[in-house]
Design a protein around this motif. Structure first.
Motif, PDB file in Angstrom:
ATOM      1  N   ALA A 216      95.867-104.163 -79.580  1.00 48.69           N
ATOM      2  CA  ALA A 216      94.779-103.401 -78.943  1.00 48.69           C
ATOM      3  C   ALA A 216      93.522-103.399 -79.810  1.00 48.69           C
ATOM      4  CB  ALA A 216      95.243-101.981 -78.666  1.00 48.69           C
ATOM      5  N   LYS A 217      93.682-103.476 -81.134  1.00 49.95           N
ATOM      6  CA  LYS A 217      92.533-103.473 -82.040  1.00 49.95           C
ATOM      7  C   LYS A 217      91.642-104.698 -81.860  1.00 49.95           C
ATOM      8  CE  LYS A 217      94.790-100.779 -85.694  1.00 49.95           C
ATOM      9  NZ  LYS A 217      95.303-100.803 -87.091  1.00 49.95           N
ATOM     10  N   VAL A 218      92.231-105.782 -81.293  1.00 48.91           N
ATOM     11  CA  VAL A 218      91.437-107.000 -81.086  1.00 48.91           C
ATOM     12  C   VAL A 218      91.202-107.251 -79.595  1.00 48.91           C
ATOM     13  CG1 VAL A 218      92.197-108.010 -83.269  1.00 48.91           C
ATOM     14  CG2 VAL A 218      93.479-108.485 -81.164  1.00 48.91           C
ATOM     15  N   GLY A 219      91.367-106.215 -78.792  1.00 50.53           N
ATOM     16  CA  GLY A 219      91.039-106.324 -77.365  1.00 50.53           C
ATOM     17  C   GLY A 219      92.153-106.849 -76.469  1.00 50.53           C
ATOM     18  N   ILE A 220      93.388-106.860 -76.974  1.00 48.52           N
ATOM     19  CA  ILE A 220      94.524-107.330 -76.168  1.00 48.52           C
ATOM     20  C   ILE A 220      95.437-106.143 -75.853  1.00 48.52           C
ATOM     21  CG2 ILE A 220      96.527-108.860 -76.083  1.00 48.52           C
ATOM     22  CD1 ILE A 220      95.089-110.663 -78.109  1.00 48.52           C
ATOM     23  N   THR A 221      95.657-105.883 -74.592  1.00 43.65           N
ATOM     24  CA  THR A 221      96.483-104.744 -74.182  1.00 43.65           C
ATOM     25  C   THR A 221      97.738-105.219 -73.441  1.00 43.65           C
ATOM     26  OG1 THR A 221      95.166-104.515 -72.158  1.00 43.65           O
ATOM     27  CG2 THR A 221      94.541-103.154 -74.043  1.00 43.65           C
TER      28      THR A 221
END
Length: 265
Positions: free
Chosen positions: A180-185
């Motif tokens: 999530a920290k790199v925009g992947i959920t």
């Protein structure tokens, strides 16, 4: 005018040989005459009254029915096997595609996507930066193939494939906060989604930690993908009697052998 040979006529009995006629009619004299002819008369009566014909019809109707049932059962089994083969091929291909996209991110040395490149700014100064566009493209491909693998595994009926798939999904769940920290959920359906803006603005060092190097998230997903592909290939081989390998070539048991081939000619 030629004379009739009564000796020959006597022996032929209108189609029966003398020995055949003797066997048929000779037993009419003496104490055994009735018992020896009962079977013959009974068969003749069954033909005359139609019961023999009905018996034959009943027998062949049952035989046809049994044959139809066997064919239907065989067709059902064949269809089930074909569906299983298609499913296993889908799982194997999806896993191989995922492994391929992970391999691109795991490259090291001069081929690594995470090598910084010199960039000249508007002020003329040179700096070294990550090529975020290239990295985003590779990670997006990874996400797409990961989702395809999850979808293929959702219909699997092979325990070994499901076990490997569950390990892969569990690993992703455990890494959800870092992703999530790199925009992947991670969605409720276990599939991934990537936000381009968030990804490109994130720290590329964090992205590198996740997707490059031994022990990284991408490394472990690649290992799970290999297990899925191998399990699917093994099951395909068992279903098809070892006729084909996972590459579609003939298995070693069926490979061409000059001596074996020549023995037929």
């Amino acid at each position: 005018m030629s004379s009739i040979n009564f000796a020959t006529l006597n022996r032929s009995y209108f189609g029966l040989t003398s020995s055949g006629a003797s066997s048929l009619f000779g037993s009419l004299s003496g104490s055994g005459s009735l018992s020896n002819t009962t079977g013959l008369l009974s068969d003749y009566a069954s033909i005359r009254n139609g019961s023999y014909s009905k018996l034959l019809k009943s027998y062949y109707d049952k035989a046809d029915s049994d044959s139809s049932d066997k064919t239907s059962s065989s067709d059902s089994t064949s269809k089930a096997d074909k569906l299983t083969n298609v499913q296993l091929l889908s799982e194997k291909d999806a896993a191989k595609n995922l492994k391929s996209s992970a391999a691109k991110l795991l490259e090291t040395g001069e081929d690594s996507l995470f090598n910084k490149k010199k960039v000249t700014g508007e002020d003329g100064k040179e700096t070294e930066e990550y090529d975020t566009n290239a990295i985003y493209s590779a990670v997006s491909d990874f996400v797409k193939n990961y989702n395809s693998a999850v979808e293929a595994l959702g219909n699997s009926g092979t325990s070994s494939v499901l076990d490997s798939g569950n390990r892969m999904v569990s690993l992703t769940g455990a890494m959800s906060k870092n992703l999530a920290k790199v925009g992947i959920t991670v969605g409720l359906n276990n599939k991934l989604s990537i936000n381009e803006d968030t990804f490109k603005k994130s720290d590329m060092n964090n992205v590198k930690t996740l997707f490059n190097g031994t022990g990284s998230y991408a490394y472990n997903i690649s290992s799970s993908a290999s297990s899925i592909a191998n399990s699917a290939s093994s099951q395909l081989s068992r279903l098809n009697g070892g006729l084909y390998t996972d590459t579609g070539a003939y298995g070693s048991s069926y490979a061409y052998s000059g001596s074996l081939y020549s023995s037929f000619f």
